[in-house]
Motif scaffolding. Structure first.
Motif, PDB file in Angstrom:
ATOM      1  N   THR A   1       0.805  -1.224   0.000  1.00  0.00           N
ATOM      2  CA  THR A   1       0.000   0.000   0.000  1.00  0.00           C
ATOM      3  C   THR A   1       0.836   1.270   0.000  1.00  0.00           C
ATOM      4  O   THR A   1       0.312   2.359   0.239  1.00  0.00           O
ATOM      5  N   ARG A   2       2.123   1.154  -0.265  1.00  0.00           N
ATOM      6  CA  ARG A   2       2.934   2.368  -0.393  1.00  0.00           C
ATOM      7  C   ARG A   2       2.591   3.137  -1.669  1.00  0.00           C
ATOM      8  O   ARG A   2       2.692   4.354  -1.708  1.00  0.00           O
ATOM      9  N   GLN A   3       2.199   2.427  -2.720  1.00  0.00           N
ATOM     10  CA  GLN A   3       1.929   3.090  -3.986  1.00  0.00           C
ATOM     11  C   GLN A   3       0.495   2.906  -4.463  1.00  0.00           C
ATOM     12  O   GLN A   3       0.115   3.476  -5.468  1.00  0.00           O
ATOM     13  N   GLN A   4      -0.303   2.114  -3.770  1.00  0.00           N
ATOM     14  CA  GLN A   4      -1.689   1.932  -4.166  1.00  0.00           C
ATOM     15  C   GLN A   4      -2.530   1.701  -2.928  1.00  0.00           C
ATOM     16  O   GLN A   4      -2.200   0.880  -2.089  1.00  0.00           O
ATOM     17  N   ALA A   5      -3.607   2.468  -2.817  1.00  0.00           N
ATOM     18  CA  ALA A   5      -4.434   2.391  -1.617  1.00  0.00           C
ATOM     19  C   ALA A   5      -5.183   1.076  -1.544  1.00  0.00           C
ATOM     20  O   ALA A   5      -5.469   0.576  -0.460  1.00  0.00           O
ATOM     21  N   THR A   6      -5.527   0.526  -2.691  1.00  0.00           N
ATOM     22  CA  THR A   6      -6.213  -0.764  -2.727  1.00  0.00           C
ATOM     23  C   THR A   6      -5.486  -1.676  -3.704  1.00  0.00           C
ATOM     24  O   THR A   6      -4.738  -1.212  -4.562  1.00  0.00           O
TER      25      THR A   6
ATOM     26  N   THR B   1      -7.556  -3.608   1.098  1.00  0.00           N
ATOM     27  CA  THR B   1      -6.663  -2.586   1.609  1.00  0.00           C
ATOM     28  C   THR B   1      -6.203  -3.030   2.989  1.00  0.00           C
ATOM     29  O   THR B   1      -6.480  -4.150   3.429  1.00  0.00           O
ATOM     30  N   SER B   2      -5.481  -2.165   3.683  1.00  0.00           N
ATOM     31  CA  SER B   2      -5.011  -2.481   5.034  1.00  0.00           C
ATOM     32  C   SER B   2      -5.684  -1.548   6.028  1.00  0.00           C
ATOM     33  O   SER B   2      -6.139  -0.455   5.682  1.00  0.00           O
TER      34      SER B   2
ATOM     35  N   GLU C   1       2.263   8.195  -5.186  1.00  0.00           N
ATOM     36  CA  GLU C   1       2.043   7.329  -4.038  1.00  0.00           C
ATOM     37  C   GLU C   1       0.572   6.940  -3.953  1.00  0.00           C
ATOM     38  O   GLU C   1      -0.240   7.337  -4.780  1.00  0.00           O
ATOM     39  N   ALA C   2       0.246   6.175  -2.925  1.00  0.00           N
ATOM     40  CA  ALA C   2      -1.105   5.615  -2.818  1.00  0.00           C
ATOM     41  C   ALA C   2      -2.143   6.690  -2.570  1.00  0.00           C
ATOM     42  O   ALA C   2      -1.925   7.626  -1.803  1.00  0.00           O
ATOM     43  N   GLY C   3      -3.291   6.529  -3.229  1.00  0.00           N
ATOM     44  CA  GLY C   3      -4.452   7.344  -2.925  1.00  0.00           C
ATOM     45  C   GLY C   3      -4.707   8.468  -3.904  1.00  0.00           C
ATOM     46  O   GLY C   3      -3.870   8.824  -4.726  1.00  0.00           O
TER      47      GLY C   3
ATOM     48  N   ARG D   1      -7.281   6.144 -15.657  1.00  0.00           N
ATOM     49  CA  ARG D   1      -6.080   5.689 -14.967  1.00  0.00           C
ATOM     50  C   ARG D   1      -5.898   6.420 -13.644  1.00  0.00           C
ATOM     51  O   ARG D   1      -4.801   6.497 -13.111  1.00  0.00           O
ATOM     52  N   GLY D   2      -7.002   6.971 -13.151  1.00  0.00           N
ATOM     53  CA  GLY D   2      -6.930   7.642 -11.862  1.00  0.00           C
ATOM     54  C   GLY D   2      -6.786   6.648 -10.725  1.00  0.00           C
ATOM     55  O   GLY D   2      -7.197   5.500 -10.822  1.00  0.00           O
ATOM     56  N   LYS D   3      -6.198   7.112  -9.636  1.00  0.00           N
ATOM     57  CA  LYS D   3      -6.026   6.248  -8.470  1.00  0.00           C
ATOM     58  C   LYS D   3      -7.280   6.284  -7.607  1.00  0.00           C
ATOM     59  O   LYS D   3      -8.103   7.189  -7.706  1.00  0.00           O
ATOM     60  N   ASP D   4      -7.397   5.272  -6.748  1.00  0.00           N
ATOM     61  CA  ASP D   4      -8.569   5.189  -5.900  1.00  0.00           C
ATOM     62  C   ASP D   4      -8.183   5.357  -4.439  1.00  0.00           C
ATOM     63  O   ASP D   4      -7.025   5.477  -4.077  1.00  0.00           O
ATOM     64  N   MET D   5      -9.214   5.422  -3.607  1.00  0.00           N
ATOM     65  CA  MET D   5      -9.071   5.480  -2.162  1.00  0.00           C
ATOM     66  C   MET D   5      -9.813   4.279  -1.582  1.00  0.00           C
ATOM     67  O   MET D   5     -10.772   3.787  -2.179  1.00  0.00           O
ATOM     68  N   ALA D   6      -9.398   3.854  -0.404  1.00  0.00           N
ATOM     69  CA  ALA D   6     -10.158   2.801   0.261  1.00  0.00           C
ATOM     70  C   ALA D   6     -11.587   3.276   0.512  1.00  0.00           C
ATOM     71  O   ALA D   6     -12.547   2.509   0.420  1.00  0.00           O
ATOM     72  N   GLY D   7     -11.739   4.576   0.787  1.00  0.00           N
ATOM     73  CA  GLY D   7     -13.053   5.142   1.036  1.00  0.00           C
ATOM     74  C   GLY D   7     -13.925   5.252  -0.194  1.00  0.00           C
ATOM     75  O   GLY D   7     -15.093   5.638  -0.090  1.00  0.00           O
ATOM     76  N   ASP D   8     -13.390   4.939  -1.374  1.00  0.00           N
ATOM     77  CA  ASP D   8     -14.204   4.962  -2.591  1.00  0.00           C
ATOM     78  C   ASP D   8     -15.196   3.804  -2.634  1.00  0.00           C
ATOM     79  O   ASP D   8     -16.085   3.781  -3.475  1.00  0.00           O
ATOM     80  N   TYR D   9     -15.014   2.844  -1.737  1.00  0.00           N
ATOM     81  CA  TYR D   9     -15.883   1.672  -1.744  1.00  0.00           C
ATOM     82  C   TYR D   9     -16.878   1.812  -0.608  1.00  0.00           C
ATOM     83  O   TYR D   9     -16.501   2.041   0.543  1.00  0.00           O
ATOM     84  N   ALA D  10     -18.160   1.699  -0.967  1.00  0.00           N
ATOM     85  CA  ALA D  10     -19.224   1.980  -0.013  1.00  0.00           C
ATOM     86  C   ALA D  10     -19.183   1.011   1.160  1.00  0.00           C
ATOM     87  O   ALA D  10     -18.793  -0.147   1.026  1.00  0.00           O
ATOM     88  N   LYS D  11     -19.625   1.494   2.316  1.00  0.00           N
ATOM     89  CA  LYS D  11     -19.746   0.619   3.485  1.00  0.00           C
ATOM     90  C   LYS D  11     -20.848  -0.410   3.234  1.00  0.00           C
ATOM     91  O   LYS D  11     -21.813  -0.132   2.540  1.00  0.00           O
TER      92      LYS D  11
END
Length: 971
Positions: free
Chosen positions: A250-255, A302-303, A477-479, A720-730
């Motif tokens: 997860t240093r370079q990708q949030a998921t 993710t972590s 980096e990640a995110g 090719r945009g990066k994602d966030m862990a929060g992009d995935y709904a609860k």
């Protein structure tokens, strides 16, 4: 995958080395050693694809000869243990081709070594691993003494600095990552050791190709054995503590996906048994968080640490947003605007709105702006106001180039974020309550770094202003921290497109900027500006032919050729010069030693400047025409009319300017653009390449790259945009946990488009809406208690959205213009609704458009009907089969209405419906799942599909044929 390797050593007589022998081996050549009176012949060595001696300006030309160079080095050293040369070896990303890899190495060696005064012997090796995969790397031998016109002088001890080596290691990482992004290649490298990154793994030795071929020979066998040992021990560490692996990934990708995890585990394990144990340990770790499936139906993970980082980022942003002590007095802002106006700068409406937003009292303010909308000019006005009010304004950006551009465009003194963080860590240059930190190119900053910056500003009481373009380079980096912050706290948007002169082209640029690439290409294709031929070579030829015809027909117009790769740029530049040479428009060629190597320039040549130079008033991407040229000096006329003259020894960052990479063209404006599409492009490069022009753009492609326009659109629409862990709904919000795509089309943009459609009397959410008096709404019997109750937050959000819509409806009913605060209220209500459930605003807007009566009900507090309709729209949005049913229903209705109008003689009305149907057909390129579902329902659309045919094209053609047939009958 790209890996980081950068090592340095000294070639010394103490260990029996010879500089001449070393140079012969690195260059795969035969050199005579004068000191030893022997020949060193390694000419049979394979894999050396580039060999070059690079000299600083002060060096005599004779040192260009490799044998002369290293024999003089040997002759100048008398000690038995003399240090003869310094050698640096670095790995080139295997994602690059040979041409890209050589240019990557040359640019780095020139800037970091040669410009410091060293003579550098560069050799690029493109070896093969056992499995046939490339193992590209470069060897650079450098001299250790100062060099002047007469030869070598004293040893330069500054070059032995440990700090300098650290700088080189960091610079190589930044250089590679910038080029990887420029070329549209995935993967990034990090110069920091695992220890410095906080990763509890031991770095593995680099095993060269020679060692792989001779594992039984002594030292190399030991290195291979050590390599295996490290992999085995790293695997054991991961099995004991799986969090080590999660932290590294997860240093370079949030998921990440299972495949990403398997790649990592394979590298850090020894054999199948340990690989399976590593995979099992990580999959079973309580620190692993399953997020659900993404838009490509891949499970993502993710972590817990990554989630914690995003939580801290969110908290820092919230605390900054809650503060209200940094507002500029009105007179200070108006004074800054007046001063700017006296200098000829007049801010547009959106620029002024963005200015008012960032000088407001809040502790954080964000600006999202498309390219060419005047963000830097607006920041310059803000800087003037802030400084006159006693604030210190500092600029920060991820890269040095971005920081330089920020300072050049706004006057804000700027530096890299890494530089700021280093100073803060040393207790220096701390922020304070009277500081404004302007962060440019914010979209390039990863979540961890963004969190550190915002937390630093929060703790210091400073204000943060973040500026970014959603289509610029993505975070290394990640995110996707900037997107996340703007979605949570909002942003002023500068979307007014001023560059294109025709409305339909401005609409196309807006479509490109908001991810609707297919719509834009369809619009240009309708105007005959998209050209397909059998091969890329033919496409290149037709492009240059068209460029040449336009050049001769309109010599006063500016133009540029754009493509994705440097290799194509060189080919296109060469073909363009051939056309000018054939027509007699160039003078005699003169050889100039440019930064990228020797080039032939002539009077009449077009050139591009490749580096900012404030003293000359040029920037990276500035275009000009040569008026006079010699091997030492050049005089040019810039496209803005200014004349500039310079010595090439002082500034050599120029190249032919007929063609350029799309990456290099950012900031360029021309009358006409000619674009060669190649497979490496994506939606970001498509947006930039197809928005440089004022008058028109011609897009060319070969069917050997893209079978048809459908494939072209798909390639140029790639996200090719990066994602966030929060992009995935609860889970409690949405079991599907769909990948959040709010970054595709931001809500304020949708709101403006929606209001514009209502103004144009198109069917919209307010058609037929007649609001009841407030008193009647308050006691409406339609409020039902029998309906299933909604969560209070969702019901409140729906009611707010409907009330905002009702206000707009009343204005439209009276024929009055919709006010800015009403649009903002609708946008804020939509943002609040999306916080309750992702995409809810989009679903509600669709529901209200289909049944405007729901507006009145929801605005009066009865939100159950709107909620049910929202759920229906959500199901349509996520289910291709339901979208297909909706499409067929709408298509059949429009077709029937068109036929009715034709029978009644309303040809204008029928034409308008036909254009709407063509737009529906063109939009299918953006929804491959819907297009696939419609293939199965072709009979309902009265189509007979042939294998390989696009249903979008068939539908558009059927509309055109039907319209032509009806016109023929009416004559």
């Amino acid at each position: 995958m790209a890996i980081y390797h950068f090592s340095a050593k000294v070639v010394s007589r103490a260990n029996g080395s010879s500089a001449v022998a070393s140079a012969a081996y690195r260059s795969a050549s035969e050199l005579h050693d004068d000191r030893l009176n022997r020949d060193h012949d390694f000419s049979n060595k394979a894999g050396v694809i580039h060999s070059e001696v690079m000299l600083p300006d002060s060096a005599p030309k004779r040192l260009n000869d490799r044998a002369t160079l290293w024999n003089e080095v040997e002759a100048g050293e008398k000690r038995k243990d003399a240090q003869l040369a310094r050698e640096v070896e670095f790995s080139i990303p295997r994602e690059m081709n040979e041409r890209q890899g050589v240019q990557l190495a040359r640019d780095f060696v020139k800037k970091q070594f040669v410009d410091r005064g060293m003579v550098a012997d560069l050799n690029v090796h493109w070896d093969k691993a056992k499995d046939g995969s490339p193992k590209p790397h470069a060897h650079v031998m450098m001299t250790m003494r100062d060099v002047g016109p007469d030869g070598f002088g004293k040893k330069n001890r500054d070059w032995n600095s440990t700090e300098l080596l650290k700088d080189w290691r960091e610079a190589w990482s930044a250089h590679v990552n910038e080029r990887m992004t420029e070329f549209g290649l995935e993967g990034r490298i990090d110069h920091r050791s695992y220890e410095a990154q906080g990763i509890g793994l031991e770095p593995q030795h680099k095993i060269g190709p020679a060692a792989s071929r001779r594992p039984e020979q002594g030292l190399e066998a030991e290195r291979i054995e050590d390599h295996t040992r490290i992999a085995r021990e790293n695997g054991a560490k991961i099995i004991a503590d799986p969090n080590v692996a999660l932290d590294a990934i997860t240093r370079q990708q949030a998921t990440f996906t299972v495949r990403d995890l398997a790649t990592f585990a394979f590298r850090h394990s020894d054999g199948k048994e340990q690989f399976d144990q590593v995979m099992g340990a990580v999959r079973g770790s309580p620190e692993l968080v399953a997020l659900g499936k993404d838009g490509r139906d891949q499970e993502r993970f993710t972590s817990r640490d990554m989630i914690a980082v995003e939580a801290r980022l969110e908290r820092a942003g919230d605390e900054l947003a809650s503060r209200a002590g940094h507002g500029l007095p009105a007179h200070a802002m108006e004074g800054a605007i007046t001063r700017a106006g006296s200098e000829g700068l007049v801010l547009g409406e959106e620029q002024r709105a963005a200015l008012e937003h960032i000088v407001g009292p809040g502790g954080i303010a964000n600006v999202i702006g498309y390219a060419g909308t005047g963000k830097s000019a607006m920041l310059g006005v803000a800087r003037d106001g802030w400084e006159r009010a006693g604030y210190t304004v500092r600029g920060a950006a991820l890269s040095g180039i971005a920081a330089e551009n920020l300072e050049g465009g706004s006057g804000i003194q700027s530096r890299t974020i890494a530089s700021f963080e280093h100073a803060w860590g040393q207790g220096r240059e701390q922020l304070g309550p009277k500081d404004v930190l302007v962060v440019d190119e914010a979209g390039m900053i990863g979540s961890r770094q963004m969190e550190r910056v915002l937390s630093q500003a929060r703790d210091a009481g400073a204000k943060v202003v973040m500026v970014g373009d959603p289509e610029q380079l993505q975070a290394i980096e990640a995110g996707a921290a900037f997107r996340s912050v703007t979605e949570r706290h909002g942003a002023a948007e500068i979307t007014e497109i001023r560059r294109q002169r025709e409305d339909w082209q401005r609409d196309a640029t807006r479509a490109l900027a908001t991810g609707r690439t297919g719509e834009a290409i369809h619009a240009y294709d309708g105007k005959g500006m998209v050209h397909a031929v059998d091969t890329r070579e033919q496409a290149r030829g037709e492009l240059v032919d068209g460029w040449d015809r336009a050049r001769q027909a309109e010599p006063g117009k500016s133009r540029i050729i754009l493509t994705h790769t440097n290799a194509e740029v060189q080919s296109l530049n060469g073909e363009a010069r051939d056309r000018l040479r054939a027509s007699g428009d160039l003078g005699d060629d003169v050889t100039v030693k440019a930064e990228r190597g020797e080039r032939q320039f002539a009077t009449g040549d077009r050139i591009m400047f490749l580096r900012n130079e404030r003293g000359m008033g040029v920037k990276n991407g500035t275009l000009a025409t040569i008026e006079r040229v010699s091997s030492e000096r050049m005089a040019v006329r810039l496209d803005d009319g200014r004349g500039v003259a310079f010595d090439t020894k002082d500034y050599a960052h120029v190249d032919h300017g007929y063609a350029a990479t799309i990456h290099k063209s950012q900031g360029v404006t021309v009358d006409r653009a000619h674009v060669l599409a190649t497979p490496g492009m994506d939606r970001h490069s498509a947006y930039v390449g197809m928005s440089r022009h004022r008058d028109d753009v011609q897009l060319h492609y070969g069917r050997d790259d893209f079978t048809d326009q459908r494939q072209l659109v798909r390639a140029l629409s790639r996200e090719r945009g990066k994602d966030m862990a929060g992009d995935y709904a609860k889970p409690e919000q949405d079991q599907a946990r769909a990948f959040a795509d709010r970054r595709e089309i931001r809500f304020p943009e949708r709101a403006r488009e929606m209001v514009a459609k209502v103004r144009d009397k198109a069917r919209g959410m307010f058609d037929g809406f007649r609001p009841k008096p407030a008193a009647e709404r308050a006691t409406s019997p339609e409020r039902s208690t029998a309906d299933r109750p909604l969560p209070p937050s969702q019901a409140k959000a729906i009611e707010r959205y409907a009330r905002a819509g009702a206000d707009i409806g009343r204005m439209l009913e009276k024929g009055l213009p919709v006010l800015a605060h009403q649009e903002q209220a609708l946008a804020k209500a939509g943002d609040a609704l999306d916080q309750v459930r992702p995409h809810a605003a989009r679903d509600l807007a669709s529901a209200l458009a289909r049944d405007p009566k729901l507006i009145e009900q929801a605005a009066g507090g009865n939100t159950s009907g709107a909620a049910k309709a929202m759920e229906t729209e959500r199901q349509v949005r996520i289910d291709p089969e339901k979208r297909a049913g909706r499409f067929v229903e709408q298509w059949q209705g429009l077709k029937e209405a068109q036929a009715s109008m034709e029978r009644a003689g309303d040809h204008a009305g029928a034409e308008k419906i036909g254009k709407r149907m063509e737009s529906m057909a063109g939009g299918l390129h953006r929804d491959p799942q819907l297009e696939s579902a419609l293939h199965r329902r072709a009979p309902e659309l009265e189509l007979k599909m042939e294998r390989g045919r696009s249903i979008a094209n068939e539908l558009a053609q059927s509309v055109s044929i039907g319209r032509d047939r009806d016109r023929g009958m009416s004559r």
